[in-house]
Design a protein around this motif. Structure first.
Motif, PDB file in Angstrom:
ATOM      1  N   LYS A   1      -1.437   6.393  -7.770  1.00 42.43           N
ATOM      2  CA  LYS A   1      -0.234   6.086  -6.989  1.00 42.43           C
ATOM      3  C   LYS A   1      -0.560   5.316  -5.705  1.00 42.43           C
ATOM      4  CE  LYS A   1       2.668   9.933  -8.591  1.00 42.43           C
ATOM      5  NZ  LYS A   1       3.434  11.142  -8.173  1.00 42.43           N
TER       6      LYS A   1
ATOM      7  N   THR B   1       0.591  -3.722   6.332  1.00 38.54           N
ATOM      8  CA  THR B   1      -0.305  -2.809   5.618  1.00 38.54           C
ATOM      9  C   THR B   1       0.188  -1.380   5.726  1.00 38.54           C
ATOM     10  OG1 THR B   1      -2.217  -4.248   6.002  1.00 38.54           O
ATOM     11  CG2 THR B   1      -2.671  -1.948   5.481  1.00 38.54           C
ATOM     12  N   ARG B   2       0.586  -0.971   6.928  1.00 39.77           N
ATOM     13  CA  ARG B   2       1.092   0.388   7.125  1.00 39.77           C
ATOM     14  C   ARG B   2       2.345   0.635   6.285  1.00 39.77           C
ATOM     15  NH1 ARG B   2      -0.762  -0.226  12.596  1.00 39.77           N
ATOM     16  NH2 ARG B   2      -2.202   1.444  13.141  1.00 39.77           N
ATOM     17  N   ALA B   3       3.228  -0.362   6.257  1.00 37.30           N
ATOM     18  CA  ALA B   3       4.472  -0.216   5.490  1.00 37.30           C
ATOM     19  C   ALA B   3       4.169  -0.046   4.004  1.00 37.30           C
ATOM     20  CB  ALA B   3       5.365  -1.430   5.713  1.00 37.30           C
ATOM     21  N   GLN B   4       3.196  -0.808   3.524  1.00 35.37           N
ATOM     22  CA  GLN B   4       2.827  -0.732   2.112  1.00 35.37           C
ATOM     23  C   GLN B   4       2.238   0.642   1.785  1.00 35.37           C
ATOM     24  OE1 GLN B   4      -0.604  -3.137   0.579  1.00 35.37           O
ATOM     25  NE2 GLN B   4       0.978  -4.162  -0.627  1.00 35.37           N
TER      26      GLN B   4
ATOM     27  N   ALA C   1       2.777   3.413   3.443  1.00 33.99           N
ATOM     28  CA  ALA C   1       3.847   4.407   3.581  1.00 33.99           C
ATOM     29  C   ALA C   1       4.678   4.484   2.307  1.00 33.99           C
ATOM     30  CB  ALA C   1       4.736   4.058   4.766  1.00 33.99           C
ATOM     31  N   MET C   2       4.935   3.337   1.683  1.00 33.07           N
ATOM     32  CA  MET C   2       5.690   3.322   0.429  1.00 33.07           C
ATOM     33  C   MET C   2       4.927   4.057  -0.669  1.00 33.07           C
ATOM     34  SD  MET C   2       7.217  -0.565   0.385  1.00 33.07           S
ATOM     35  CE  MET C   2       7.846  -0.386  -1.284  1.00 33.07           C
ATOM     36  N   ARG C   3       3.630   3.869  -0.708  1.00 27.34           N
ATOM     37  CA  ARG C   3       2.821   4.554  -1.721  1.00 27.34           C
ATOM     38  C   ARG C   3       2.770   6.058  -1.452  1.00 27.34           C
ATOM     39  NH1 ARG C   3      -2.219   0.197  -1.843  1.00 27.34           N
ATOM     40  NH2 ARG C   3      -0.955  -1.598  -2.528  1.00 27.34           N
TER      41      ARG C   3
ATOM     42  N   ALA D   1       5.014   7.807  -0.131  1.00 32.20           N
ATOM     43  CA  ALA D   1       6.318   8.386  -0.466  1.00 32.20           C
ATOM     44  C   ALA D   1       6.428   8.729  -1.945  1.00 32.20           C
ATOM     45  CB  ALA D   1       7.429   7.415  -0.069  1.00 32.20           C
ATOM     46  N   GLU D   2       5.568   8.141  -2.761  1.00 38.58           N
ATOM     47  CA  GLU D   2       5.591   8.409  -4.204  1.00 38.58           C
ATOM     48  C   GLU D   2       4.853   9.712  -4.558  1.00 38.58           C
ATOM     49  OE1 GLU D   2       3.979   5.098  -6.292  1.00 38.58           O
ATOM     50  OE2 GLU D   2       5.332   3.630  -5.368  1.00 38.58           O
TER      51      GLU D   2
END
Length: 206
Positions: free
Chosen positions: A184, A132-135, A137-139, A141-142
């Motif tokens: 986003k 969940t954290r990784a997901q 973090a990717m958002r 970054a946008e």
């Protein structure tokens, strides 16, 4: 449940390894056994789901030393320590070093199995939390720097008018930034956006 998880057993006593393997496999769980800490390290790689059932006293690297090594290297497998020579100070040392549980021989089979199930549940939750954290973090970054600012203020409870005043822009501009942040971050509501911000925070324990 725990279909992808493995119980890794490290014990220098072959009879104990065989007994533990039989017991654990009788419940449908996957097991891999190793006769030493070195054998485990030579065949294991980070990221595997499961837990580690570890004898405290072994020739070469002891169970406590292996536990400390894994912690330093960033391995996150829950560790259950087993010993036939347990004492309070050893148990305290193990738990302070991050052991999930500490069990003395002789033990009741069901007590050990309960501990293993709890460790696998913990590992599963931890992995879900990491995903969940990784997901999130990717958002994150946008987002543009300004969108990060707007998100921080929105999730802090500030109104569009307050954000506009703080940033020196119009409320309409804030609304546009806010809409892009929601899009986003794939947030369906303000509450969901706040939850994401909490999860992403460094101190979050989720």
């Amino acid at each position: 449940m725990h279909h992808d998880a493995t119980v890794f057993v490290v014990d220098d006593d072959q009879a104990m390894r065989t007994s533990l393997q039989w017991l654990i496999e009788s419940t449908g769980m996957s097991v891999q056994t190793f006769e030493s800490a070195d054998a485990f390290l030579a065949n294991h790689y980070p990221g595997r789901a499961g837990c580690l059932l570890l004898d405290v006293r072994m020739p070469g690297m002891s169970g406590l030393e292996l536990q400390s090594y894994l912690a330093r290297e960033g391995y996150r497998l829950p560790v259950i320590l087993i010993t036939g020579h347990g004492d309070v100070s050893m148990a305290v040392k193990a738990m302070k070093a991050g052991a999930f549980d500490f069990i003395e021989k002789p033990f009741h089979d069901e007590d050990l199995l309960d501990s293993i199930r709890n460790a696998l549940d913990y590992d599963e939750r931890h992995r879900a939390s990491q995903a969940t954290r990784a997901q999130i973090a990717m958002r994150l970054a946008e987002l543009t720097p300004r969108e990060h600012e707007v998100m921080a203020m929105v999730t802090d409870g500030k109104s569009n008018k307050e954000i506009a005043a703080a940033l020196g822009v119009s409320a309409k501009t804030v609304e546009a930034h806010r809409a892009r942040v929601m899009e986003k971050m794939r947030a369906g509501s303000l509450a969901e956006l706040v939850r994401m911000a909490l999860i992403a925070a460094p101190e979050s324990t989720l």
